[in-house]
Design a protein around this motif. Sequence first.
Motif, PDB file in Angstrom:
ATOM      1  N   UNK A   7      29.238  22.613  18.470  1.00 46.29           N
ATOM      2  CA  UNK A   7      29.408  21.998  19.794  1.00 46.29           C
ATOM      3  C   UNK A   7      28.187  22.212  20.702  1.00 46.29           C
ATOM      4  N   UNK A   8      27.564  23.386  20.647  1.00 48.92           N
ATOM      5  CA  UNK A   8      26.390  23.657  21.494  1.00 48.92           C
ATOM      6  C   UNK A   8      25.219  22.757  21.108  1.00 48.92           C
ATOM      7  N   UNK A   9      24.987  22.550  19.812  1.00 46.42           N
ATOM      8  CA  UNK A   9      23.896  21.676  19.354  1.00 46.42           C
ATOM      9  C   UNK A   9      24.178  20.229  19.756  1.00 46.42           C
ATOM     10  N   UNK A  10      25.430  19.799  19.589  1.00 51.67           N
ATOM     11  CA  UNK A  10      25.796  18.431  19.972  1.00 51.67           C
ATOM     12  C   UNK A  10      25.542  18.205  21.456  1.00 51.67           C
ATOM     13  N   UNK A  11      25.946  19.157  22.302  1.00 52.60           N
ATOM     14  CA  UNK A  11      25.740  19.030  23.744  1.00 52.60           C
ATOM     15  C   UNK A  11      24.259  18.931  24.084  1.00 52.60           C
ATOM     16  N   UNK A  12      23.439  19.766  23.455  1.00 52.86           N
ATOM     17  CA  UNK A  12      21.995  19.742  23.734  1.00 52.86           C
ATOM     18  C   UNK A  12      21.381  18.419  23.293  1.00 52.86           C
ATOM     19  N   UNK A  13      21.791  17.920  22.137  1.00 51.47           N
ATOM     20  CA  UNK A  13      21.266  16.637  21.657  1.00 51.47           C
ATOM     21  C   UNK A  13      21.724  15.489  22.543  1.00 51.47           C
ATOM     22  N   UNK A  14      22.944  15.556  23.060  1.00 55.23           N
ATOM     23  CA  UNK A  14      23.423  14.531  23.993  1.00 55.23           C
ATOM     24  C   UNK A  14      22.558  14.523  25.248  1.00 55.23           C
ATOM     25  N   UNK A  15      22.130  15.711  25.704  1.00 53.94           N
ATOM     26  CA  UNK A  15      21.241  15.794  26.871  1.00 53.94           C
ATOM     27  C   UNK A  15      19.903  15.128  26.575  1.00 53.94           C
ATOM     28  N   UNK A  16      19.341  15.409  25.388  1.00 52.93           N
ATOM     29  CA  UNK A  16      18.078  14.766  24.983  1.00 52.93           C
ATOM     30  C   UNK A  16      18.225  13.249  24.985  1.00 52.93           C
ATOM     31  N   UNK A  17      19.290  12.771  24.352  1.00 49.70           N
ATOM     32  CA  UNK A  17      19.486  11.328  24.234  1.00 49.70           C
ATOM     33  C   UNK A  17      19.799  10.687  25.578  1.00 49.70           C
ATOM     34  N   UNK A  18      20.495  11.405  26.450  1.00 48.99           N
ATOM     35  CA  UNK A  18      20.781  10.882  27.786  1.00 48.99           C
ATOM     36  C   UNK A  18      19.510  10.675  28.601  1.00 48.99           C
ATOM     37  N   UNK A  19      18.520  11.520  28.379  1.00 50.14           N
ATOM     38  CA  UNK A  19      17.238  11.399  29.079  1.00 50.14           C
ATOM     39  C   UNK A  19      16.328  10.359  28.417  1.00 50.14           C
ATOM     40  N   UNK A  20      16.705   9.890  27.229  1.00 48.27           N
ATOM     41  CA  UNK A  20      15.909   8.910  26.471  1.00 48.27           C
ATOM     42  C   UNK A  20      16.832   7.811  25.948  1.00 48.27           C
ATOM     43  N   UNK A  21      17.350   6.961  26.834  1.00 43.48           N
ATOM     44  CA  UNK A  21      18.370   5.988  26.440  1.00 43.48           C
ATOM     45  C   UNK A  21      17.921   4.977  25.386  1.00 43.48           C
ATOM     46  N   UNK A  22      16.619   4.787  25.198  1.00 44.30           N
ATOM     47  CA  UNK A  22      16.139   3.823  24.195  1.00 44.30           C
ATOM     48  C   UNK A  22      15.924   4.461  22.824  1.00 44.30           C
ATOM     49  N   UNK A  23      16.205   5.727  22.708  1.00 39.86           N
ATOM     50  CA  UNK A  23      15.989   6.434  21.442  1.00 39.86           C
ATOM     51  C   UNK A  23      16.920   5.908  20.361  1.00 39.86           C
ATOM     52  N   UNK A  24      16.429   5.924  19.130  1.00 39.08           N
ATOM     53  CA  UNK A  24      17.237   5.521  17.982  1.00 39.08           C
ATOM     54  C   UNK A  24      18.160   6.652  17.544  1.00 39.08           C
ATOM     55  N   UNK A  25      17.862   7.867  17.985  1.00 38.62           N
ATOM     56  CA  UNK A  25      18.651   9.034  17.621  1.00 38.62           C
ATOM     57  C   UNK A  25      17.802  10.287  17.725  1.00 38.62           C
ATOM     58  N   UNK A  26      18.234  11.331  17.042  1.00 37.57           N
ATOM     59  CA  UNK A  26      17.502  12.599  17.020  1.00 37.57           C
ATOM     60  C   UNK A  26      16.897  12.750  15.630  1.00 37.57           C
ATOM     61  N   UNK A  27      15.577  12.902  15.576  1.00 38.55           N
ATOM     62  CA  UNK A  27      14.910  13.103  14.292  1.00 38.55           C
ATOM     63  C   UNK A  27      15.050  14.562  13.889  1.00 38.55           C
ATOM     64  N   UNK A  28      15.523  14.774  12.654  1.00 35.00           N
ATOM     65  CA  UNK A  28      15.673  16.117  12.110  1.00 35.00           C
ATOM     66  C   UNK A  28      15.023  16.146  10.743  1.00 35.00           C
ATOM     67  N   UNK A  29      14.147  17.111  10.541  1.00 40.07           N
ATOM     68  CA  UNK A  29      13.479  17.225   9.256  1.00 40.07           C
ATOM     69  C   UNK A  29      12.642  18.484   9.190  1.00 40.07           C
ATOM     70  N   UNK A  30      11.685  18.475   8.290  1.00 40.84           N
ATOM     71  CA  UNK A  30      10.785  19.611   8.126  1.00 40.84           C
ATOM     72  C   UNK A  30       9.355  19.113   8.063  1.00 40.84           C
ATOM     73  N   UNK A  31       8.445  20.040   8.320  1.00 40.60           N
ATOM     74  CA  UNK A  31       7.016  19.768   8.111  1.00 40.60           C
ATOM     75  C   UNK A  31       6.424  21.008   7.466  1.00 40.60           C
TER      76      UNK A  31
END
Length: 108
Positions: A7-31
């Motif tokens: 739930x904490x991660x979901x809430x934080x990601x919702x905040x990110x996406x709320x500040x970036x309404x045109x985003x396709x989503x949250x990119x998750x990966x490795x480098x």
Amino acid sequence: MNIQLTPAARTRMQQFLGANPRAAGVRFGVRKTGCSGYAYVVDIADRVAANDEVVERDGIKLVIDAASAAFVDGTEIDFAREGLNSAFVFRNPNSTGECGCGESFTVG
């Protein structure tokens, strides 16, 4: 692809996406980086590329590139606050070790 959000991660990601309404989503990966080999990437996804996989969890679209998929499958993403610091925390069954500073990990 099995990725879980607390739930904490979901809430934080919702905040990110709320500040970036045109985003396709949250990119998750490795480098490739760090003392152990790989570091996690969590960022706003501007677009979905042809080789990306999109996984929706609890209303959050996670965009995962094909090169990262094997490294992150099965990961639980959390978000933790400790004092003045806050960060995403990853519980990854594919990880076989972490560096001393906790910024990177290895896989077997």
